[in-house]
Design a protein around this motif. Structure first.
Motif, PDB file in Angstrom:
ATOM      1  N   ALA A 152       0.824  -1.202   0.000  1.00 55.39           N
ATOM      2  CA  ALA A 152       0.000   0.000   0.000  1.00 55.39           C
ATOM      3  C   ALA A 152       0.859   1.253   0.000  1.00 55.39           C
ATOM      4  CB  ALA A 152      -0.905  -0.014   1.216  1.00 55.39           C
ATOM      5  N   VAL A 203       4.124   2.586  -5.151  1.00 52.48           N
ATOM      6  CA  VAL A 203       3.568   2.391  -6.490  1.00 52.48           C
ATOM      7  C   VAL A 203       4.761   2.131  -7.399  1.00 52.48           C
ATOM      8  CG1 VAL A 203       2.275   3.414  -8.390  1.00 52.48           C
ATOM      9  CG2 VAL A 203       1.692   4.010  -6.041  1.00 52.48           C
ATOM     10  N   SER A 261      -2.794  11.064  -1.825  1.00 50.87           N
ATOM     11  CA  SER A 261      -4.102  10.403  -1.862  1.00 50.87           C
ATOM     12  C   SER A 261      -3.977   8.888  -1.684  1.00 50.87           C
ATOM     13  CB  SER A 261      -4.826  10.713  -3.177  1.00 50.87           C
ATOM     14  OG  SER A 261      -4.129  10.126  -4.256  1.00 50.87           O
ATOM     15  N   LEU A 262      -2.746   8.385  -1.749  1.00 45.47           N
ATOM     16  CA  LEU A 262      -2.511   6.959  -1.511  1.00 45.47           C
ATOM     17  C   LEU A 262      -1.805   6.763  -0.164  1.00 45.47           C
ATOM     18  CD1 LEU A 262      -1.374   5.786  -5.073  1.00 45.47           C
ATOM     19  CD2 LEU A 262      -3.523   5.273  -3.917  1.00 45.47           C
ATOM     20  N   ALA A 298      -6.329  10.032  -9.152  1.00 50.32           N
ATOM     21  CA  ALA A 298      -7.026   8.740  -9.210  1.00 50.32           C
ATOM     22  C   ALA A 298      -7.229   8.177  -7.806  1.00 50.32           C
ATOM     23  CB  ALA A 298      -6.230   7.756 -10.060  1.00 50.32           C
ATOM     24  N   GLY A 299      -6.292   8.496  -6.932  1.00 51.28           N
ATOM     25  CA  GLY A 299      -6.365   7.959  -5.565  1.00 51.28           C
ATOM     26  C   GLY A 299      -6.232   6.456  -5.550  1.00 51.28           C
ATOM     27  N   SER A 300      -5.640   5.935  -6.606  1.00 52.81           N
ATOM     28  CA  SER A 300      -5.520   4.492  -6.720  1.00 52.81           C
ATOM     29  C   SER A 300      -4.420   4.170  -7.736  1.00 52.81           C
ATOM     30  CB  SER A 300      -6.856   3.910  -7.208  1.00 52.81           C
ATOM     31  OG  SER A 300      -6.658   2.618  -7.749  1.00 52.81           O
ATOM     32  N   ALA A 301      -3.751   3.026  -7.494  1.00 48.93           N
ATOM     33  CA  ALA A 301      -2.743   2.578  -8.470  1.00 48.93           C
ATOM     34  C   ALA A 301      -3.350   1.552  -9.423  1.00 48.93           C
ATOM     35  CB  ALA A 301      -1.542   1.993  -7.741  1.00 48.93           C
ATOM     36  N   ASP A 302      -4.664   1.421  -9.366  1.00 47.30           N
ATOM     37  CA  ASP A 302      -5.340   0.511 -10.284  1.00 47.30           C
ATOM     38  C   ASP A 302      -5.128   0.989 -11.725  1.00 47.30           C
ATOM     39  OD1 ASP A 302      -7.531  -1.519 -10.981  1.00 47.30           O
ATOM     40  OD2 ASP A 302      -8.303   0.363 -11.823  1.00 47.30           O
ATOM     41  N   ALA A 336      -8.100   2.858 -13.359  1.00 49.28           N
ATOM     42  CA  ALA A 336      -8.340   4.179 -12.763  1.00 49.28           C
ATOM     43  C   ALA A 336      -7.251   5.159 -13.182  1.00 49.28           C
ATOM     44  CB  ALA A 336      -8.374   4.052 -11.241  1.00 49.28           C
ATOM     45  N   SER A 357      -7.576   8.540 -15.314  1.00 49.65           N
ATOM     46  CA  SER A 357      -7.088   9.790 -14.733  1.00 49.65           C
ATOM     47  C   SER A 357      -6.138  10.511 -15.703  1.00 49.65           C
ATOM     48  CB  SER A 357      -6.371   9.476 -13.415  1.00 49.65           C
ATOM     49  OG  SER A 357      -5.846  10.640 -12.853  1.00 49.65           O
TER      50      SER A 357
END
Lengths: 409, 287
Positions: free
Chosen positions: A37, A40, A78-79, A339-343, A346, A350
């Motif tokens: 978490a 990235v 954001s992460l 994006a607030g995500s490493a997906d 997403a 973004s």
């Protein structure tokens, strides 16, 4: 003896535990590949060895400086402050190696890629990344084929040769007109790869529209051993302008040869990869009054000056590869932040919605259309008084162009 | 007509540089009967030596020629004695692999220590040019041309007249016979390898004023040198000289009239024709 006995169980325990970890890894590779978490992973692919290693190493330097800056400033907020972990690769400037690096990095669980300088490598690597729907930010890569294949995972920050030619032709028209139209004939010299061939085709179509007659088009190999013949041909053709598109070594070699053979012309290149501080330092006489349309930073931006100082303090050249890659990483970080995500999905979305403007390039905010940043724009440059000056567009210009080359006026 | 004449003169000048690179290769082939795959990498190292002599000590490349050629000889001799001869166990295929391995080591070491940057030296005479009517001859190329001819002549005389030269020829022709008459074959191998690398040192001094050095610069010259060696006759000095000049002129004239890209086909075409008509090359080799 006693100590040996004492260590024995520990050794057995170590072997047992490592075997368990190894077996576990084989059985559940995803466990190790999964990003924690707090990080990235980003694949960074450039030609660190091979014919264009100078450019590749400067691309990596720019990427690493940006990552260092982001991580030192608290990571992706954001992460939860996740750090960017670079997964580094060397394409060697070869297509198959670039693709292999994409595959290796996919196994390592990267969330995105950044790279890769050589257009053919970029084309193949982005295609390979598309299989995994992984976003790919192209820092430098000039071919317009990169963004014309309908791949939704590709985002090129800097302009390609199409935009560079448009800017170059517009700049040339203005500069020539302002000087009283002294130039009417051109010879195009280009490297024989994707970048040079694509650029020369566009130039051949567009130059007649601004009243310039193309006398000849001369392609050359990479590496080129000599440009003596080209110089002799140019002497016989007597063009007002020589427009060269080529990689660093050949760019410099041609300029020096034209100087040596006293070819009375003005050199105005589009994406002359050798145009820069190194060229000026090593061949100041040949570099004087050279003009180029290329990637460049806003000369009045303090962030650019700070990065320049940092790069020079590390005894490297502040060439376009550095700041294009640097900004490409910042662009990716901005997309991650939003994006607030490493997906991957997403992040792709973004990037597609990006309107990032916190850069020091003469660009508008980013706006991706078919993967190309429509906000990107090349700059017109000229070497004047042993300095690289921006001469176009006028709003960012640091000097007035000197045209044609006064040595042959 | 002037254009053609310029192209021919330019080709002769370029060819002279190729000759110097090829002559070391042909000497090594003529004696050791192996292709030295480390040739390009050793040329690159020689060019870095010249670069540092100029930039750190201000030594002119032409004046440093005896020094660099001498150093090249020492490096070549020691390389053969310490690595190639020792680990090849007398097998040609081992020598090929060792020289290939050395080239990889040298290139990657150069990449590590000198980085991938290309380096250029800017000298007072770099841009000088002789203009004879409509013929343009860059000063640096004229010097290279003259020096290449002199070096070829001196080397040929040395090989044909000196005791060591006779020993080299004897080993090249019949190594077992040479051993039987008391010639130390391994020493001759090492000396020949050293001489070949000394030629590269000289080539490096003559190249640097008009070219650049990078870890991969040897690639630009070594393939053409292989072509010259085969064209001229493997192991032949005269063959390397004539072959180099032919290749230089062919490349230049075809480049001038067919374009820089299409012009490159002249070299393989000549190469194939020679192999078809005279497979042993233009001149008989050292054997």
């Amino acid at each position: 003896m006693e100590s040996k006995k004492a260590r024995s169980p520990q050794r057995r325990e170590f072997i047992a535990r490592s075997t368990a970890v190894a077996l576990g890894t084989m059985a559940f590779p995803g466990l190790l590949r999964a990003q924690s978490a707090k990080e990235v992973r980003v694949g960074i692919i450039h030609p660190m060895t091979g014919l264009v290693a100078y450019s590749g190493q400067h691309c990596r330097l720019g990427s690493m400086l940006a990552i260092e800056q982001i991580n030192n400033n608290g990571g992706i907020k954001s992460l939860g402050g996740a750090k960017i972990t670079p997964v580094l690769g060397d394409s060697q400037g070869r297509v198959e190696v670039g693709v292999a690096e994409v595959e290796r990095m996919n196994e390592a669980g990267v969330a995105a890629y950044v790279g890769c300088y050589n257009s053919p490598v970029v084309i193949a690597a982005t295609q390979a990344a598309a299989k995994y729907e992984t976003p790919f930010v192209v820092d430098v890569g000039s071919s317009d084929l990169i963004v014309s294949r309908g791949l939704t995972n590709v985002f090129r920050f800097s302009p390609g040769f199409g935009q560079c030619v448009d800017t170059g032709v517009a700049a040339l028209e203005t500069i020539n007109k302002d000087a009283g139209n002294p130039a009417s004939t051109v010879v195009i010299v280009h490297e024989s790869g994707e970048m040079g061939t694509g650029t020369s085709k566009l130039l051949m179509n567009q130059l007649p529209d601004i009243g310039l007659k193309v006398l000849d088009v001369i392609a050359h190999d990479n590496p080129a051993r000599s440009f003596d013949n080209v110089a002799l041909r140019l002497r016989s053709l007597k063009p007002d302008l020589v427009m060269h598109t080529g990689y660093a070594n050949e760019y410099q070699l041609l300029a020096r040869t034209l100087k040596r053979f006293k070819v009375p012309t003005t050199q105005f290149s589009i994406m002359g990869a050798g145009f820069g501080i190194k060229f000026l330092r090593e061949s100041p006489d040949a570099a004087a009054y050279q003009m180029d349309v290329n990637h460049w930073y806003r000369p009045d931006d303090p962030r650019a000056q700070a990065l320049k100082n940092e790069v020079e303090a590390r005894k490297h050249d502040f060439v376009y590869e550095v700041f294009c890659s640097y900004n490409a990483i910042l662009l990716l970080a901005d997309a991650l932040e939003r994006a607030g995500s490493a997906d991957k999905g997403a992040l792709t979305e973004s990037l597609a919605q990006s309107t990032w403007s916190d850069h020091f390039m003469p660009y508008a905010p980013t706006r991706f259309v078919n993967g190309q940043n429509e906000g990107g724009r090349a700059a017109g440059l000229q070497i004047l008084n042993n300095q690289i000056e921006m001469i176009y567009p006028e709003q960012f210009a640091s000097a007035k162009p000197v045209f044609p080359n006064p040595e042959f006026r | 007509m002037d254009f053609l004449l310029n192209a021919v003169v330019n080709g002769l000048m370029s060819g002279a540089i190729y000759v110097l690179v090829a002559i070391g290769l042909t000497l090594i082939y003529g004696v050791l009967h192996i292709i030295n795959f480390a040739h390009g990498a050793l040329l690159m190292l020689g060019m870095y030596v010249v670069f540092f002599l100029v930039t750190r000590w201000g030594l002119d490349p032409y004046l440093s020629l005896p020094l660099v050629a001498g150093a090249g000889f020492a490096v070549g001799y020691l390389l053969y004695r310490g690595v190639i001869g020792r680990f090849s166990h007398g097998k040609d295929e081992n020598i090929l692999l060792i020289t290939l391995g050395l080239s990889i080591i040298f290139e990657n070491a150069a990449l590590f220590f000198f980085s991938a940057h290309t380096n250029i030296i800017d000298l007072d005479y770099t841009d000088d040019i002789f203009i004879l009517g409509e013929i343009f001859i860059p000063y640096t190329k004229a010097v290279s041309f003259a020096a290449a001819l002199v070096i070829c002549l001196v080397l040929s005389l040395y090989i044909s007249r000196s005791d060591l030269g006779k020993a080299i020829r004897a080993v090249a022709k019949e190594r077992h016979g040479a051993r039987l008459v008391g010639i130390n074959v391994e020493t001759v191998y090492a000396l020949s390898y050293g001489l070949g690398i000394a030629c590269l040192g000289a080539a490096a001094c003559l190249l640097m004023p008009s070219y650049y050095v990078s870890p991969t610069v040897g690639h630009s010259f070594v393939l053409i040198a292989f072509t010259i060696v085969v064209l001229g006759g493997m192991g032949s000095f005269v063959g390397a000289l004539v072959g180099g000049l032919i290749i230089g002129v062919a490349e230049s004239v075809s480049g001038a009239f067919l374009g820089e890209q299409l012009g490159q086909i002249a070299i393989p075409i000549i190469f194939i024709l020679v192999l078809l008509v005279k497979p042993t090359g233009l001149f008989r080799g050292a054997q």
